[in-house]
Design an enzyme around this catalytic site. Sequence first.
Site, mmCIF file in Angstrom:
data_model
loop_
_atom_site.group_PDB
_atom_site.id
_atom_site.type_symbol
_atom_site.label_atom_id
_atom_site.label_comp_id
_atom_site.label_asym_id
_atom_site.label_seq_id
_atom_site.Cartn_x
_atom_site.Cartn_y
_atom_site.Cartn_z
ATOM 1 N N MET A 146 0.832 -1.196 0.000
ATOM 2 C CA MET A 146 0.000 0.000 0.000
ATOM 3 C C MET A 146 0.869 1.249 0.000
ATOM 4 O O MET A 146 1.790 1.383 0.797
ATOM 5 C CB MET A 146 -0.923 -0.043 1.233
ATOM 6 C CG MET A 146 -1.865 1.142 1.323
ATOM 7 S SD MET A 146 -3.002 1.209 -0.091
ATOM 8 C CE MET A 146 -3.217 2.982 -0.216
ATOM 9 N N ASN A 180 0.718 4.377 0.966
ATOM 10 C CA ASN A 180 0.505 5.514 1.874
ATOM 11 C C ASN A 180 1.621 6.544 1.732
ATOM 12 O O ASN A 180 2.790 6.193 1.660
ATOM 13 C CB ASN A 180 0.474 5.019 3.316
ATOM 14 C CG ASN A 180 -0.335 3.763 3.473
ATOM 15 O OD1 ASN A 180 -1.512 3.749 3.177
ATOM 16 N ND2 ASN A 180 0.311 2.685 3.884
ATOM 17 N N GLU A 189 4.588 0.768 -5.910
ATOM 18 C CA GLU A 189 4.169 1.652 -4.805
ATOM 19 C C GLU A 189 4.922 2.976 -4.874
ATOM 20 O O GLU A 189 4.360 4.040 -4.605
ATOM 21 C CB GLU A 189 4.387 0.978 -3.449
ATOM 22 C CG GLU A 189 3.733 -0.402 -3.297
ATOM 23 C CD GLU A 189 2.279 -0.473 -3.715
ATOM 24 O OE1 GLU A 189 1.560 0.538 -3.603
ATOM 25 O OE2 GLU A 189 1.852 -1.555 -4.192
HETATM 26 N N1 TRP Z 1 -3.336 0.596 -3.684
HETATM 27 C C1 TRP Z 1 -2.790 -0.733 -3.495
HETATM 28 C C2 TRP Z 1 -1.940 -0.986 -4.728
HETATM 29 O O1 TRP Z 1 -0.873 -0.506 -4.847
HETATM 30 C C3 TRP Z 1 -3.863 -1.765 -3.379
HETATM 31 C C4 TRP Z 1 -4.238 -2.191 -2.014
HETATM 32 C C5 TRP Z 1 -3.411 -2.511 -1.002
HETATM 33 C C6 TRP Z 1 -5.535 -2.433 -1.506
HETATM 34 N N2 TRP Z 1 -4.119 -2.946 0.072
HETATM 35 C C7 TRP Z 1 -5.413 -2.912 -0.205
HETATM 36 C C8 TRP Z 1 -6.791 -2.309 -2.036
HETATM 37 C C9 TRP Z 1 -6.522 -3.278 0.576
HETATM 38 C C10 TRP Z 1 -7.906 -2.665 -1.272
HETATM 39 C C11 TRP Z 1 -7.764 -3.137 0.014
HETATM 40 O O2 TRP Z 1 -2.314 -1.573 -5.661
HETATM 41 ZN ZN ZN Z 2 -1.453 0.269 -7.063
#
Ligand code: TRP
Ligand code: ZN
Length: 869
Positions: free
Chosen positions: A266, A268, A301
Site C-alpha cells: 500500500m 501511503n 508503490e
Molecule cells: N493501492 C494498493 C496498490 O498498490 C492496493 C491495495 C493494497 C488495496 N491494500 C489494499 C486495495 C486493501 C484494497 C484493500 O495496488
Molecule cells: Zn497500485
Amino acid sequence: MSQTLRKYRADYQPPTYLIDEVALDFDIRDDRTRVRGDYRMRRNPASHGRPALRLDGRGLTLVSIAVDGRMASDEEYAVDDTGLTLFELPQACTLTVETSIDPEHNLSLEGLYRSGDILCTQCEATGFSRIVYFPDRPDVMARYRTRIEADASRYPVLLSNGNCVETGPTDPGRHYAVFVDPFAKPCYLFALVAGDLGLIRDHYTTGSGREVDLRLYTEHGNEDQCHHAMASLKQAMAWDEATYGLEYDLDSYVTVAVSSFNMGAMENKGLNVFNTACVFARQDTATDADFALVRDVVAHEYFHNYTGNRVTCRDWFQLSLKEGLTVYREHQFAVDQGSPGVTRIGQVRTIREVQFPEDGGPRAHPVRPDSYVEMDNFYTITVYEKGAEVIRMIARMAGDDAFIAAVRHYLAKHDGQAVTIEDFVVAMEESTGLDLEQFRRWYAHAGTPHLRLDSDHVADTLTLRLSQHTPDTPDDRDKPAFDLPVEIALFDHRGEVVRGPEVLRLNQAEQEWQFEGLHEAPIVSALRGFSAPVQLSQAQSDTERALLMAHDSDPVSRWDAAQALYLEALVADASARSAGQDAASAPAVLFEAIETLLDNPPDDRALLAEMLTLPSEARIGEQFERIDVAAIGAARRELGTDIARRFSARFERLADEHAACEPYVFDVAGAGRRRVFACALDYLARIDAPGLRERAVDAFERADNMTDRMAGLSALRDLPGAERERVLADFARRWADEPLVMDKWLRLQATTRRDDAADTVRRLLADDRFDFTNPNRVRALLGGFARGNVEAFHRGDASGYRLLADEIVRLDAINPQLAAALAGLLAPWARYVAPQRDGMREQLNRLSERSLSANTREIVDSGLAAAAG
Ligand code: TRP
Ligand code: ZN
C-alpha cells in the site's frame, strides 16, 4: 450486516464540506485505542443544498463529538451502522470527534489492526472509517498532523506519514511522537505503524540534490531479507527521474513489512506498508520470480507517489486512473530491468489467462465501473491490468516521448487534485493532439473484443481485412467498435521482413488495408507485442506459424506463434475427447518446429523456456464456449508426455547444460539459465525418465538458491515415492521458521495432481504450520488448490467445490475481503460443462443461504444472477 446498497458513478455529489487540516491523536492502550480527530472545515463552494455533513464510521464506539469546542447535543446528529450525520454546521468550524476502537480483535486487516506484534493500518479503500468518523472519500484532501502515544517497550517505533517533528516520554513507560505531512492527501493514504521493529537504512540523492532518508522496517531477525527491496527502491527512484523526470518530494521514504496483509502493498504517502511476501528476497529463501515480484511491487508503490498520491481519484469509480497508469509505469520499468521480451510475455499471459476470463464471466465490468456494492471487490485484474493495457494503447498511438510529455502535462495540470479518468483523457488529448473520442469506449465497456484477420494475395497486392466484434457481457449488449492499434509486419518464406513493422489503427467494425509490390504471398505477423488487449483469430497454416516461431523479430510474436501451434493441437484433441471421440494427435509440423527451436534456441534462455511451455489450462479453456476441464487436462497432459517422450534425450542435455555451475546472481542470464533447467526437469518428470528422480533430488540438495531447489522439488511433485516424501520432509524441517517458504511447501502439496488432493488440503488446513488468519497461508493452500490444481478442484464429484465453500464460510466471518476473492472462483459456473456447472452453482446456492458479509454477498449474487444459458 449484509445490506446491499449499490452505489452508482452517475450519482456523484461533491462533498458538502472541505477539510483543510486534520489533527489526529492516537492513545494506544492494551485493551483499546482512543482516537481523537480535530478537523478544520469549511463549506465547499461547489456544493449546494443543506449544510449537513456525512461522516463515515464502521464498528466504532463514539465517545464524544464537539463543534468549535462545544459538545454536540443528541438533536444535532444521528448515528447509524455506517456513520453519522450532523444536520447543520456553521460555514466554517472545527469539528472534534473521539472514538474508541479495538485493534487487538480486528481480523479484517483493514483500519487499525495487529499483524504479529506490529500495529498497522490499511485504509484503502474505506478502512479509515474503521478508525474514526470522517468523510471517507478520496475527494476530501487535508493536511495531517498525527500524534501517537503508546507503551515505550512494546512499541519503541512509532510512525506516521510525513516528517517526525516531536518525540518524548509521557507517563512512566510510555512515549509519544508527532508527525506532520506537508502534502494534502485523501484519508485512504493515511498510515500509522507502532511496533518493536528491526531496521535497514540507506539514502538516495535526487537529481536536484535532495537527500532522501530511506528506511525499511521489519520484525527483528528479517533485516537480511530486505536488501533486494531496498536496492529495488533506489532503482525505481532513479528510473522515474530518468524516464518521467519525476523526483521524490519528501525527506524520508519509509517502508514497513508486515506478515498479515490482504494485498501486495500500500502506497501511503511517505509510509508504505508491505506484505512481507513483496519485500523479503534472499537467494536461499526466494525464487527468481519472488525477486522480480519484490522489485516490481516496490517500484509500483513508489510510482504511486505521483500517479495516485500527488494526483488522486475523485471517487472510487476512477480507481484505474491511478492503478492502470501505475501498473503501466511498473510494466515499463520491469521491461527495462529484465529481458524485455519475456517480461512482456508475462504481462500478456496475465491478461489472457486471468483478465479475459473475468471479462467473459459474470463479474465482467468496464475499466471504469458504473456501479458497485463493495469497493473492495473492484480491485480487479480488469481495473489494474486491462487498465494498464488501455494506457499502453494511448502510448503506442502517441509514441513514447509524446506520451511521457502528456503524463507530465497531466501531473502538472492536476497536481494536488482529486480527478477523473475523463480529466486524464482530456490531458492526453491536449498534450498529444490525438483524438480519443472513440477511444474512450475502452473505459466505458466491458468485454474482450474478438478480432478476425483475413489476408488475400492477388497479383502483387496483399489485402488485409480486419473485423471486430465484442460479445455481450452481463449488463452491456451490442457494443460499438473500439479504436485500437494493431501492429503488423510481413515476412517472406525465408523469414526476412518485407514490410513493417507498422501500426494499423482499427476503429470500424470492418476495415481493409492494401500492400502493393509483394510478388509472393507474405506471412502476416499480427498484434505484435500484444498491441491491444483483444483475442485475435487469424487463418494461418501450421507451416506459417512454424516459420514465425523460428524467425519473427518480435519475441512476443515468436512465442505467440508457438502458442498458436500448441493451442490448435490442444483444442482439436480436447474437442475430440469432449465429444467422446478418439484422441486427436498433434501434427508433425508441431514436433518439427520444436526440433528447430531446440537446434537454434534464442539467445534469451528464458524465451526458450517460455516457448517450450504449453498454454495453461486457463488459456486453453478460453478457446471454448463451454469448458470441459477433464478433456482439456487430458489433452494437455497427453501432449506434454508426447513431447517429453520424443525429445527426452534433448531435455536431458538441456538439463545438463543448464544445471547450476556458478554462484547465484539474480540477473537475466542467471534467471534464464534456471528457467530452462526447471523446464527440462518438468518434461523429464512427465515421463518419469530414468535418472530424473536422482537429478531432481540432487538439484534440491545441492542448490545454492531457492529457484533451483524448487525446480528439483517441483519435478518430484507428481511422482509418488520415497524421494518426494523425503525431500518434502527435509524442506519442512529446514524452513520451519520461515512462513513465506512454508507457503511454497503448502502450495506444492495443494497443487499435486492426485485424486485425493482435496483430502491433502483438508489435512493441511488442520496442520500447525497453517494459519487461517494469515492471507498468505490461505492463498498458498486454498488459492493454490483452486487455481493451481485445476483438475482436482473441478473433480466431477464436487469435492473441490465443497471444500472451498466450507472454507469461504469460515473465512467470511473474519476476513470478508479475502473470502469474497475466493468466492469469485465459484462464480463463473455457467462457462463450464456439466457436471462442473451444477456443482459450482450448488455451492454458490449453499453460500447464498448463509448470512454473509456484503463483500461475499455481492460476489455470490452476481454469480447466481448469471444466465443459466
Ligand atoms: N493501492 C494498493 C496498490 O498498490 C492496493 C491495495 C493494497 C488495496 N491494500 C489494499 C486495495 C486493501 C484494497 C484493500 O495496488
Ligand atoms: Zn497500485
